[in-house]
Design a protein around this motif. Structure first.
Motif, PDB file in Angstrom:
ATOM      1  N   GLN A 174       0.843  -1.184   0.000  1.00 32.07           N
ATOM      2  CA  GLN A 174       0.000   0.000   0.000  1.00 32.07           C
ATOM      3  C   GLN A 174       0.887   1.245   0.000  1.00 32.07           C
TER       4      GLN A 174
ATOM      5  N   PRO B 200       0.922  -3.896   5.568  1.00 30.32           N
ATOM      6  CA  PRO B 200      -0.069  -3.413   6.531  1.00 30.32           C
ATOM      7  C   PRO B 200      -0.940  -4.530   7.101  1.00 30.32           C
TER       8      PRO B 200
ATOM      9  N   GLU C 238      -1.088  -5.618  11.185  1.00 30.47           N
ATOM     10  CA  GLU C 238      -2.343  -5.607  11.939  1.00 30.47           C
ATOM     11  C   GLU C 238      -2.600  -6.922  12.655  1.00 30.47           C
TER      12      GLU C 238
END
Length: 343
Positions: free
Chosen positions: A132, A245, A249
């Protein structure tokens, strides 16, 4: 009169879809096979040719619509890609690249080929290495400009679907571009996929709709069906082993799962990986104890398309009765929502 004209019209239509790709290869032994391929759920060989003593080869065929074609050289793993349209007459050269294992590839003969090479050489290197990218990334900015410039061509639909739509920061542009493509290239498969995903994502974000059911294989290869978890709150988390990402998480999700699983929370992680070994390794490394499923079809996964997944991570929170409660809750927002639902 009509019967005599009809065969001529049919032959003219066939000729308009004929393509010719001629190559000149240096450093490739005569007799080596060259394959022109397309990936469509699996690798398909469109044509093959043998390099002659002068290093020349020629590939021919017919296409109903534009594609991204790949050239494969016998004995090599590297693929050399280029857009190919019905009626194209393209040439390419392959020559040794100093201090590199792969060959230097150059193609010409159409505007689409030149724009694809511009993307590969000047834009993609600025995007490589991060799942991302920030909205201000230079590569994304230049890619948007290229897509706008090529909006009447297959390349715009291909780049939007396969690159821009996977960037969360680019969704407003993708939605806008999908509208343009639907008007200018409505029959293109890439356009139709974008339109379907955008519509489904819009529905999911509204909440209240029944979450579509699906069945996918687990890491152990056993079938899992989402509706088997009715009666519990379910977080469906779309991710991938290569998504930084997503992986970042996972520790938070692991903590929330330990905290709320006994109160009625389940998590189902749906991977958009295409490599089974990398997927299983990531599950093991991140110590994910909840349900892990994937059809290993990457972005072509029907379930990802069913849920309108345009980028990862993407998550959907589902009620015990199967309704969509929220879309893309992460971090503190997810913690607060779970604390409210499962005190």
């Amino acid at each position: 009169m009509l019967t005599s004209v009809l065969p001529w019209l049919l032959s003219l239509a066939a000729a308009s879809s004929d393509y010719v790709v001629q190559g000149q290869l240096t450093g490739v032994a005569p007799g080596t096979k060259i394959y022109l391929t397309q990936y469509k759920d699996r690798w398909l060989t469109l044509d093959s040719a043998t390099v002659d003593a002068a290093g020349h080869c020629e590939l021919r065929g017919q296409l109903p619509a534009p594609i991204l074609a790949s050239l494969k050289i016998q004995g090599q793993k590297v693929l050399y890609q280029m857009p190919l349209h019905p009626g194209d007459n393209l040439t390419f050269t392959l020559a040794p690249e100093p201090k590199k294992e792969f060959l230097r590839f150059t193609a010409q003969g159409s505007v689409g080929v030149e724009q694809w090479q511009q993307f590969q050489r000047n834009i993609y290197p600025q995007m490589f290495g991060t799942a991302q990218l920030p909205a201000k990334n230079r590569g994304l900015r230049e890619l948007r400009a290229l897509v706008r410039h090529t909006s009447d061509d297959f390349l715009a639909a291909y780049l939007t679907k396969n690159y821009l739509s996977r960037q969360a920061s680019q969704q407003p542009f993708v939605d806008s571009m999908t509208t343009v493509l639907a008007r200018r290239q409505p029959n293109m498969a890439e356009t139709q996929t974008l339109a379907a995903r955008t519509a489904t994502a819009s529905l999911s974000e509204k909440g209240g709709d029944v979450a579509p059911d699906f069945t996918l294989p687990t890491v152990a290869g056993q079938p899992f069906t989402l509706s088997s978890l009715r009666g519990k709150y379910v977080l469906v988390d779309f991710w991938a082993s290569w998504c930084g990402p997503c992986r970042a998480e996972n520790p938070r999700l692991r903590r929330l799962y330990q905290q709320y699983q006994g109160k009625g929370l389940e998590i189902v992680s749906v991977s958009v990986d295409a490599d089974g070994a990398k997927w299983r390794k990531a599950v093991s490394q991140d110590q994910l104890p909840w349900t892990q499923v994937s059809d290993l079809k990457g972005w072509d996964s029907p379930v990802a398309q069913l849920y309108g997944v345009l980028a990862v991570p993407t998550s959907i929170l589902i009620s015990p009765t199967g309704q969509v409660l929220a879309h893309n809750l992460r971090g503190e927002d997810l913690e607060k929502r779970l604390a409210k639902l499962l005190p």
